[in-house]
Design a protein around this motif. Structure first.
Motif, PDB file in Angstrom:
ATOM      1  N   LYS A  62     -16.575 -28.259  20.297  1.00  0.00           N
ATOM      2  CA  LYS A  62     -16.016 -29.409  20.989  1.00  0.00           C
ATOM      3  C   LYS A  62     -16.797 -29.808  22.248  1.00  0.00           C
ATOM      4  O   LYS A  62     -17.255 -30.944  22.381  1.00  0.00           O
ATOM      5  CB  LYS A  62     -14.559 -29.121  21.345  1.00  0.00           C
ATOM      6  CG  LYS A  62     -13.914 -30.203  22.178  1.00  0.00           C
ATOM      7  CD  LYS A  62     -12.468 -29.849  22.474  1.00  0.00           C
ATOM      8  CE  LYS A  62     -11.956 -30.694  23.615  1.00  0.00           C
ATOM      9  NZ  LYS A  62     -10.547 -30.439  23.920  1.00  0.00           N
ATOM     10  N   TYR A  63     -16.966 -28.858  23.169  1.00  0.00           N
ATOM     11  CA  TYR A  63     -17.610 -29.200  24.448  1.00  0.00           C
ATOM     12  C   TYR A  63     -19.057 -29.619  24.229  1.00  0.00           C
ATOM     13  O   TYR A  63     -19.551 -30.559  24.848  1.00  0.00           O
ATOM     14  CB  TYR A  63     -17.548 -28.027  25.421  1.00  0.00           C
ATOM     15  CG  TYR A  63     -16.147 -27.551  25.715  1.00  0.00           C
ATOM     16  CD1 TYR A  63     -15.270 -28.365  26.423  1.00  0.00           C
ATOM     17  CD2 TYR A  63     -15.708 -26.308  25.285  1.00  0.00           C
ATOM     18  CE1 TYR A  63     -13.983 -27.942  26.692  1.00  0.00           C
ATOM     19  CE2 TYR A  63     -14.422 -25.879  25.543  1.00  0.00           C
ATOM     20  CZ  TYR A  63     -13.551 -26.697  26.248  1.00  0.00           C
ATOM     21  OH  TYR A  63     -12.282 -26.282  26.505  1.00  0.00           O
TER      22      TYR A  63
ATOM     23  N   ASP B 150      -9.551 -31.144  29.373  1.00  0.00           N
ATOM     24  CA  ASP B 150     -10.260 -30.214  28.506  1.00  0.00           C
ATOM     25  C   ASP B 150     -11.479 -30.858  27.838  1.00  0.00           C
ATOM     26  O   ASP B 150     -11.787 -30.594  26.682  1.00  0.00           O
ATOM     27  CB  ASP B 150      -9.321 -29.646  27.429  1.00  0.00           C
ATOM     28  CG  ASP B 150      -9.928 -28.442  26.727  1.00  0.00           C
ATOM     29  OD1 ASP B 150     -10.661 -27.698  27.395  1.00  0.00           O
ATOM     30  OD2 ASP B 150      -9.674 -28.273  25.519  1.00  0.00           O
ATOM     31  N   LEU B 151     -12.146 -31.729  28.555  1.00  0.00           N
ATOM     32  CA  LEU B 151     -13.364 -32.332  28.001  1.00  0.00           C
ATOM     33  C   LEU B 151     -14.586 -31.513  28.379  1.00  0.00           C
ATOM     34  O   LEU B 151     -15.632 -31.624  27.758  1.00  0.00           O
ATOM     35  CB  LEU B 151     -13.525 -33.776  28.511  1.00  0.00           C
ATOM     36  CG  LEU B 151     -12.469 -34.755  28.033  1.00  0.00           C
ATOM     37  CD1 LEU B 151     -12.613 -36.100  28.715  1.00  0.00           C
ATOM     38  CD2 LEU B 151     -12.535 -34.932  26.522  1.00  0.00           C
ATOM     39  N   ILE B 152     -14.457 -30.718  29.452  1.00  0.00           N
ATOM     40  CA  ILE B 152     -15.501 -29.752  29.773  1.00  0.00           C
ATOM     41  C   ILE B 152     -14.835 -28.400  29.993  1.00  0.00           C
ATOM     42  O   ILE B 152     -13.629 -28.324  30.221  1.00  0.00           O
ATOM     43  CB  ILE B 152     -16.339 -30.163  31.010  1.00  0.00           C
ATOM     44  CG1 ILE B 152     -15.438 -30.501  32.194  1.00  0.00           C
ATOM     45  CG2 ILE B 152     -17.243 -31.329  30.706  1.00  0.00           C
ATOM     46  CD1 ILE B 152     -16.200 -30.861  33.445  1.00  0.00           C
ATOM     47  N   GLU B 153     -15.645 -27.365  29.895  1.00  0.00           N
ATOM     48  CA  GLU B 153     -15.108 -26.014  29.950  1.00  0.00           C
ATOM     49  C   GLU B 153     -15.172 -25.496  31.383  1.00  0.00           C
ATOM     50  O   GLU B 153     -16.225 -25.596  32.009  1.00  0.00           O
ATOM     51  CB  GLU B 153     -15.972 -25.129  29.051  1.00  0.00           C
ATOM     52  CG  GLU B 153     -15.213 -24.091  28.314  1.00  0.00           C
ATOM     53  CD  GLU B 153     -16.120 -23.346  27.338  1.00  0.00           C
ATOM     54  OE1 GLU B 153     -17.321 -23.646  27.292  1.00  0.00           O
ATOM     55  OE2 GLU B 153     -15.610 -22.458  26.656  1.00  0.00           O
TER      56      GLU B 153
ATOM     57  N   GLN C 124     -14.483 -38.843  23.353  1.00  0.00           N
ATOM     58  CA  GLN C 124     -13.610 -38.355  24.428  1.00  0.00           C
ATOM     59  C   GLN C 124     -12.173 -38.823  24.213  1.00  0.00           C
ATOM     60  O   GLN C 124     -11.233 -38.086  24.483  1.00  0.00           O
ATOM     61  CB  GLN C 124     -14.100 -38.872  25.775  1.00  0.00           C
ATOM     62  CG  GLN C 124     -15.458 -38.348  26.137  1.00  0.00           C
ATOM     63  CD  GLN C 124     -15.709 -38.442  27.630  1.00  0.00           C
ATOM     64  OE1 GLN C 124     -14.870 -38.069  28.429  1.00  0.00           O
ATOM     65  NE2 GLN C 124     -16.857 -38.933  28.008  1.00  0.00           N
TER      66      GLN C 124
ATOM     67  N   SER D  76     -15.801 -44.947  27.223  1.00  0.00           N
ATOM     68  CA  SER D  76     -15.891 -44.106  26.035  1.00  0.00           C
ATOM     69  C   SER D  76     -14.501 -43.746  25.514  1.00  0.00           C
ATOM     70  O   SER D  76     -14.378 -43.025  24.544  1.00  0.00           O
ATOM     71  CB  SER D  76     -16.689 -42.844  26.333  1.00  0.00           C
ATOM     72  OG  SER D  76     -15.978 -42.035  27.215  1.00  0.00           O
ATOM     73  N   PHE D  77     -13.463 -44.284  26.148  1.00  0.00           N
ATOM     74  CA  PHE D  77     -12.114 -44.103  25.626  1.00  0.00           C
ATOM     75  C   PHE D  77     -11.691 -45.308  24.783  1.00  0.00           C
ATOM     76  O   PHE D  77     -10.581 -45.354  24.271  1.00  0.00           O
ATOM     77  CB  PHE D  77     -11.109 -43.900  26.768  1.00  0.00           C
ATOM     78  CG  PHE D  77     -11.079 -42.486  27.263  1.00  0.00           C
ATOM     79  CD1 PHE D  77     -12.189 -41.926  27.865  1.00  0.00           C
ATOM     80  CD2 PHE D  77      -9.944 -41.705  27.106  1.00  0.00           C
ATOM     81  CE1 PHE D  77     -12.176 -40.614  28.316  1.00  0.00           C
ATOM     82  CE2 PHE D  77      -9.923 -40.396  27.553  1.00  0.00           C
ATOM     83  CZ  PHE D  77     -11.036 -39.854  28.161  1.00  0.00           C
TER      84      PHE D  77
ATOM     85  N   ILE E  84     -19.154 -33.155  22.953  1.00  0.00           N
ATOM     86  CA  ILE E  84     -18.898 -34.179  23.976  1.00  0.00           C
ATOM     87  C   ILE E  84     -20.148 -34.422  24.809  1.00  0.00           C
ATOM     88  O   ILE E  84     -20.539 -35.560  25.059  1.00  0.00           O
ATOM     89  CB  ILE E  84     -17.710 -33.762  24.879  1.00  0.00           C
ATOM     90  CG1 ILE E  84     -16.420 -33.793  24.061  1.00  0.00           C
ATOM     91  CG2 ILE E  84     -17.587 -34.676  26.071  1.00  0.00           C
ATOM     92  CD1 ILE E  84     -15.214 -33.264  24.786  1.00  0.00           C
TER      93      ILE E  84
END
Lengths: 487, 231
Positions: free
Chosen positions: A476-477, B49-52, A329, B82-83, A480
């Motif tokens: 990508k999604y 933008d980590l999920i759609e 992430q 998680s960063f 993750i």
């Protein structure tokens, strides 16, 4: 109490992430396990008749090499057997006696894969001994004795776990023994063989390993019990950071930034370090093939050579970008160009392959043709397989736990149709190209073709990178989500 | 300015977030409050933008978040552990982020110097890998790392959780300073109404994915929010 423990174990087994794969894969894994079990059984039976055929007394010969078998077992365990500690953490605050917890977690290791596999060899072998009229009591005490020794190693491994110094000393002694045996300087089997043989001939001798086992169990038990507080053994060991700035890499710009990170990844994480060890072992894979005349000069020569130089490439590359799964992430919110990211991983693979090629120079001992095959497949690995491996990695969705060495033998979730599609050609193409050379009756045609494929791949590098970048972007999604699921 | 249009996120049939319209002007300090499952982290994940998104989208300073990546150049975020890169030391981590954001070692050092008090001697020069730090100290590292490279948008998910009382106060000071800068938009989510009211000049409450309150902070805000969340 034991009933509770057993249900817990059963649930952790059935509900483990690896079980939640598709049916086809389960069948595949079952077949593989059956195959290995059958191989061991076959070895157990075959060993007896095979040895007899060449005129050796089977039991005595097995006993002669037993010490090396056990050494090999010890090595394997050191690298791959996981010590059960963290799983008992939640039990500590419950009203359960400490002794019970320790007995249970030590008892659990007995049922470990590393102990049970041996049964597939020793049980059939013992049965065959009985059928062939060996003394019943003798076979039983022998079998029992060997079993005890294996369990002894099991507990020994728990005691010396993670003590690299002790392991280093033991490993050095073992390598020394093998070497001195090879050069007829000193033969340890002369001293150990009578012991293992004695287990068969003198029933009372079985008491020796049994009493040693009891003693080591007692030691391990106390060792564990003493450390059974959260701030001791159960607490994840904290290593002081070794500071190495690798500042000389700064001159490479962003590539340097990533390379610095990847080198630290390899040096500081147990799982990643296993990759390095495995790559080292792959270096000697060729010995299996090049020492036997039936393989020499055949297509399998190319097959072996791919692994000799490609050990690191394959072991590391197939998990790009999964290596970065625990902080994926973060990576996705920084302005990173995929190209530079990939480039760093690629360079690392190239450097690894180049080092392997250099270290593999000793294969020149097996002749010029073997050596040049290794060089050619090295170029092929750098220029062609590196991209195939990265493509495999782009479709591999496994959250890697950097802190545990588990899963180093390939992860089940990593197996899907697409990864298979990109994995098979890695070995098949050089075999085919080498075969072309054989058909044309000119060894050098095959070799040149293999090297040419590598050079061709290098020419199209930026093109291929673009394809992989697109896959990364598209996945990508999914990536993750997959990386969030930890085992 | 951050614009949210017709944004929804559905998992199968369950709608976890549904924001028809929301505008966060530049320079605002924006607080997001709500119970567990209200959609706070989902909103931030969409913003990064980590999920759609299922429908709609977010425009961050004229960049459509889920089609272009340019927002990454001016956005700093810390959602959870998680960063962090566990096998690096705090310094190595800061320099790594710095290098990715075009900051040299001196720039990063200057920033770290500024937040020395916040670290409370527990972070720098400790020779510890990030994975071995306590949760609170991990959080400190993550929060300061978002500030590297002077981002215009700073996103912090639950920044006050796991911190000791002294550090909470220091963090409030840092956030207030950021909020005073008219070029920096700060977005914070929290369970803690008091902390949020103290540092934010606008508060939005989410409930089951929908905006249920949108208030500019005033004397009465805390009471209003407490009444809303009262059982």
């Amino acid at each position: 109490m034991i009933k509770h423990f057993l249900t817990l174990e059963w649930k952790s087994f059935v509900r483990s992430a690896s079980f939640k794969t598709n049916l086809a894969f389960k069948i595949f894994m079952a077949l593989i396990s059956l195959y290995f079990a059958a191989m061991f059984v076959f070895m157990g039976i075959g060993a007896f008749y095979g040895l007899k055929k060449v005129g050796l007394e089977p039991l005595q010969t097995v006993n002669k090499f037993m010490i090396y078998y056990l050494f090999a077992d010890m090595m394997m365990r050191y690298f791959f057997q996981k010590i059960p500690t963290l799983t008992i953490r939640p039990l500590l605050v419950l009203p359960i006696k400490k002794n019970t917890i320790v007995h249970f977690s030590l008892g659990k290791t007995v049922l470990n894969y590393f102990n049970t596999t041996h049964a597939f060899f020793f049980i059939p072998f013992s049965i065959i001994l009985l059928i062939n009229g060996y003394s019943v009591l003798g076979v039983i005490t022998w079998h029992l004795g060997i079993l005890t020794v294996i369990l002894f190693i099991n507990f020994l491994n728990i005691l010396i776990n993670n003590k690299d110094v002790i392991f280093g000393i033991v490993a050095a002694i073992i390598v020394g023994l093998i070497a001195s045996q090879y050069y007829n300087l000193f033969d340890i089997t002369i001293y150990t063989q009578p012991f293992f043989q004695g287990l068969y001939e003198h029933a009372w001798m079985v008491l020796l390993p049994i009493s040693t086992l009891i003693i080591i169990y007692y030691f391990t038990f106390n060792f564990f019990k003493k450390d059974l507080t959260l701030d001791e053994r159960l607490h994840i060991k904290k290593n002081l950071a070794t500071s190495n700035d690798l500042t000389w890499l700064n001159q490479f710009g962003t590539l340097g930034t990533f390379l610095k990170n990847d080198i630290k990844l390899l040096m500081r994480n147990k799982r990643a370090k296993t990759t390095l060890y495995m790559s080292f072992f792959f270096l000697f894979y060729g010995l299996i093939f090049f020492t036997q005349d039936i393989y020499k000069g055949g297509v399998m020569q190319a097959f072996a050579a791919v692994f000799v130089t490609g050990g690191f490439l394959i072991n590391f590359g197939q998990f790009v970008p999964s290596w970065d799964s625990s902080y994926y992430q973060l990576m996705m919110t920084q302005s990173i160009s995929y190209k530079e990211y990939l480039n760093s991983k690629w360079w690392l693979m190239v450097i690894g392959t180049a080092i392997s090629m250099f270290l593999a120079s000793f294969y020149i001992y097996f002749g010029w043709e073997v050596y040049i095959t290794i060089l050619a497949t090295g170029i092929y690995n750098i220029g062609f397989n590196s991209f195939l491996v990265l493509l495999t990695g782009a479709y591999t969705r496994t959250a890697i736990d950097l802190e545990s060495a588990k899963g180093a033998f390939g992860d089940k979730k990593a197996f899907n149709f697409k990864t298979l599609l990109f994995s098979l050609p890695q070995m098949i193409i050089p075999i085919l190209l080498f075969g072309v050379g054989l058909l044309a009756d000119n060894f050098y045609i095959g070799i040149s073709l293999i090297a040419c494929f590598g050079i061709l791949g290098l020419l199209f590098k930026s093109r291929i990178f673009l394809i992989i970048e697109n896959i990364f972007q598209k996945e990508k999604y999914n990536a993750i989500v997959a990386y969030k699921q930890k085992n | 300015m951050i614009q949210v249009n017709n944004l929804t996120k559905k998992y199968n049939a369950t709608t976890v977030l549904n924001i028809q319209e929301l505008e966060i002007p530049k320079g605002q300090s924006f607080g997001l409050v709500g119970n567990n499952g209200a959609g706070k982290t989902t909103f931030f994940s969409l913003l990064l933008d980590l999920i759609e998104p299922t429908t709609g989208g977010i425009i961050n300073h004229n960049v459509v978040v889920n089609t272009s990546e340019n927002w990454k150049n001016f956005t700093g975020a810390f959602l959870d552990e998680s960063f962090l890169i566990g096998y690096l030391t705090a310094e190595e981590y800061f320099y790594f982020i710095g290098e990715l954001r075009g900051q040299n070692k001196a720039d990063v050092d200057a920033l770290l110097k500024k937040y020395e008090e916040f670290f409370n001697n527990e972070i720098l020069n400790t020779k510890k890998y990030l994975r071995d730090l306590s949760k609170g100290n991990m959080k400190k590292v993550g929060i300061i790392a978002t500030l590297i490279g002077n981002p215009e948008v700073v996103i912090l998910d639950e920044p006050f959780a796991n911190l000791d009382p002294t550090t909470v106060n220091r963090l409030k000071k840092i956030v207030k300073e950021l909020a005073e800068n008219p070029d920096v938009t700060v977005l914070i989510s929290s369970h803690d109404l008091l902390h949020t009211v103290e540092v934010c000049n606008r508060i939005v409450a989410l409930n089951k994915g929908e905006v249920v309150k949108d208030i500019n902070t005033s004397e009465e805000t805390l009471k209003e929010l407490e009444a809303f969340f009262a059982v």
